[in-house]
Design a protein around this motif. Sequence first.
Motif, PDB file in Angstrom:
ATOM      1  N   LYS A 260       4.830  16.550   0.708  1.00 45.08           N
ATOM      2  CA  LYS A 260       3.835  15.610   1.221  1.00 45.08           C
ATOM      3  C   LYS A 260       4.230  14.983   2.555  1.00 45.08           C
ATOM      4  O   LYS A 260       3.391  14.810   3.438  1.00 45.08           O
ATOM      5  CB  LYS A 260       3.575  14.504   0.200  1.00 45.08           C
TER       6      LYS A 260
ATOM      7  N   GLU B 134       1.133   4.197  -2.914  1.00 44.65           N
ATOM      8  CA  GLU B 134       0.993   5.620  -2.599  1.00 44.65           C
ATOM      9  C   GLU B 134       2.176   6.407  -3.163  1.00 44.65           C
ATOM     10  O   GLU B 134       2.008   7.489  -3.733  1.00 44.65           O
ATOM     11  CB  GLU B 134       0.895   5.808  -1.085  1.00 44.65           C
TER      12      GLU B 134
ATOM     13  N   THR C  34      10.365   4.294  -1.157  1.00 40.42           N
ATOM     14  CA  THR C  34       9.294   4.182  -0.167  1.00 40.42           C
ATOM     15  C   THR C  34       9.875   3.917   1.225  1.00 40.42           C
ATOM     16  O   THR C  34       9.477   4.556   2.209  1.00 40.42           O
ATOM     17  CB  THR C  34       8.309   3.062  -0.556  1.00 40.42           C
TER      18      THR C  34
ATOM     19  N   ALA D  61       0.832  -1.208   0.000  1.00 38.77           N
ATOM     20  CA  ALA D  61       0.000   0.000   0.000  1.00 38.77           C
ATOM     21  C   ALA D  61       0.868   1.259   0.000  1.00 38.77           C
ATOM     22  O   ALA D  61       0.584   2.227  -0.710  1.00 38.77           O
ATOM     23  CB  ALA D  61      -0.936  -0.007   1.203  1.00 38.77           C
ATOM     24  N   ALA D  62       1.951   1.244   0.775  1.00 36.81           N
ATOM     25  CA  ALA D  62       2.854   2.400   0.836  1.00 36.81           C
ATOM     26  C   ALA D  62       3.556   2.617  -0.501  1.00 36.81           C
ATOM     27  O   ALA D  62       3.749   3.761  -0.940  1.00 36.81           O
ATOM     28  CB  ALA D  62       3.877   2.207   1.952  1.00 36.81           C
TER      29      ALA D  62
ATOM     30  N   GLU E 248       1.909   6.607  -6.922  1.00 38.01           N
ATOM     31  CA  GLU E 248       0.924   7.622  -7.300  1.00 38.01           C
ATOM     32  C   GLU E 248       1.515   9.014  -7.205  1.00 38.01           C
ATOM     33  O   GLU E 248       1.264   9.872  -8.050  1.00 38.01           O
ATOM     34  CB  GLU E 248      -0.328   7.495  -6.421  1.00 38.01           C
TER      35      GLU E 248
END
Length: 89
Positions: A57, A10, A80, A6-7, A13
């Motif tokens: 971010k 993200e 990541t 999931a990280a 993206e």
Amino acid sequence: MSAQTAAQLEMAELLVEALNLEDIAASEIAPDESLFGDGLGLDSIDALEIALAISQKYGVQMQADDERTRKAFATLASLTEFVQNNSGN
């Protein structure tokens, strides 16, 4: 090709958005594929844009002359992990 966490999705993206990558979906970026050269084909200007987006971010500062930063930009997985290890979250 291994599946993204999931990280990693993200982060992918964020890359797609920051670099306006129209020809690739975030989910298509392999975690262990090289971000530069023969991999995704990014260049040093892209690295600056990514570093700025990450700073905005996540609040993580990336220094161009830091060996850890250079290693972080190797793959989606390493980028990541670097951000996760250096963010206040």
